[in-house]
Write a protein that holds these residues in place. Structure first.
Motif, PDB file in Angstrom:
ATOM      1  N   GLN A 172       0.820  -1.205   0.000  1.00 50.77           N
ATOM      2  CA  GLN A 172       0.000   0.000   0.000  1.00 50.77           C
ATOM      3  C   GLN A 172       0.861   1.265   0.000  1.00 50.77           C
ATOM      4  OE1 GLN A 172      -2.442  -0.612   3.473  1.00 50.77           O
ATOM      5  NE2 GLN A 172      -4.060  -1.643   2.311  1.00 50.77           N
ATOM      6  N   ALA A 173       1.954   1.247   0.742  1.00 51.06           N
ATOM      7  CA  ALA A 173       2.858   2.399   0.770  1.00 51.06           C
ATOM      8  C   ALA A 173       3.489   2.614  -0.601  1.00 51.06           C
ATOM      9  CB  ALA A 173       3.939   2.192   1.827  1.00 51.06           C
ATOM     10  N   TYR A 174       3.936   1.533  -1.222  1.00 50.86           N
ATOM     11  CA  TYR A 174       4.509   1.609  -2.572  1.00 50.86           C
ATOM     12  C   TYR A 174       3.503   2.225  -3.542  1.00 50.86           C
ATOM     13  CZ  TYR A 174       5.170  -0.244  -7.280  1.00 50.86           C
ATOM     14  OH  TYR A 174       5.244  -0.377  -8.642  1.00 50.86           O
ATOM     15  N   GLU A 175       2.266   1.792  -3.478  1.00 53.00           N
ATOM     16  CA  GLU A 175       1.249   2.296  -4.395  1.00 53.00           C
ATOM     17  C   GLU A 175       0.939   3.770  -4.169  1.00 53.00           C
ATOM     18  OE1 GLU A 175      -1.216  -1.862  -5.149  1.00 53.00           O
ATOM     19  OE2 GLU A 175      -1.845  -0.482  -3.560  1.00 53.00           O
ATOM     20  N   ARG A 176       1.229   4.278  -2.987  1.00 50.97           N
ATOM     21  CA  ARG A 176       0.999   5.692  -2.674  1.00 50.97           C
ATOM     22  C   ARG A 176       2.232   6.551  -2.901  1.00 50.97           C
ATOM     23  NH1 ARG A 176      -2.502   2.630  -0.252  1.00 50.97           N
ATOM     24  NH2 ARG A 176      -4.568   3.414   0.350  1.00 50.97           N
TER      25      ARG A 176
END
Length: 224
Positions: A172-176
């Protein structure tokens, strides 16, 4: 063999290239204390306190002293520490409905009261504690806002379980748009044979995977 623009790629070549990425791949961004935040995911009684619940993760209990040392080192260099617990929030109405139908969603056991971080690790009063309804720490929580207000673009993911809440949070952090550092020896899961396969996937496609000593060294190195 497949040919693209006159270049031949054999099955052996692409397989070996993929294997090298899973085993030895390294992301290229720096790790700087002034840009990073440490996320301690779900190091709570259910998972860490020995014998407290059927969800106990013995590997998390063994890993906890190492994580505590990393927490202290992050505090010493000004890296904010953000804690999460997997909790019953909003009467469970904000939790993904499908969870109750999955093997890991068994709700026969109930804790006495709200979830809490294992006291031997526990957050300080000036540190953020986020109660989350699902695996990923960004799902339906203020974590993204907290990090942006702190002006942090890099997250160091630690805690338990490696291949559920920690791995989901990393994705999720990567996608943000965050740079993601993932703790190789400051994460733990309930079946230790699952640890390295999850690290391999994260290493190749989502995160810079480092052990605690590597993380601490980079945080104190001006070059990152």
């Amino acid at each position: 063999m497949h040919t693209d623009n006159g270049v031949a790629y054999t099955e052996e070549w692409v397989t070996q290239r993929a294997r090298e990425g899973y085993e030895r791949g390294r992301a290229s961004f720096p790790l700087r204390a002034e840009r990073a935040a440490l996320l301690v995911i779900d190091m709570q009684d259910e998972f860490v306190r020995p014998g407290f619940s059927p969800y106990w993760v013995p590997a998390a209990t063994r890993m906890a002293p190492r994580l505590r040392r990393l927490v202290d080192r992050c505090r010493a260099v000004g890296v904010p520490v953000i804690w999460t617990v997997f909790d019953d929030t909003h009467l469970g109405l904000d939790r993904p409905h499908a969870l109750r139908h999955l093997p890991h969603g068994d709700t026969d056991w109930r804790r006495p009261g709200p979830a809490r971080v294992w006291p031997e690790l526990g957050p300080r009063e000036d540190e953020v504690l986020i109660r989350k309804p699902s695996y990923g720490a960004f799902y339906d929580t203020p974590l993204d806002t907290v990090l942006r207000n702190l002006r942090r673009d890099t997250v160091i993911v630690t805690g338990t379980l490696t291949n559920y809440c920690c791995g989901t949070t990393a994705r999720q952090a990567y996608e943000r748009g965050y740079h993601v550092v993932f703790g190789a020896d400051t994460t733990a899961t309930d079946d230790e044979s699952r640890q390295e396969p999850e690290l391999a996937v994260l290493r190749k496609g989502f995160a810079l995977v480092l052990d605690a000593e590597e993380i601490a060294a980079r945080l104190t190195d001006p070059a990152g």
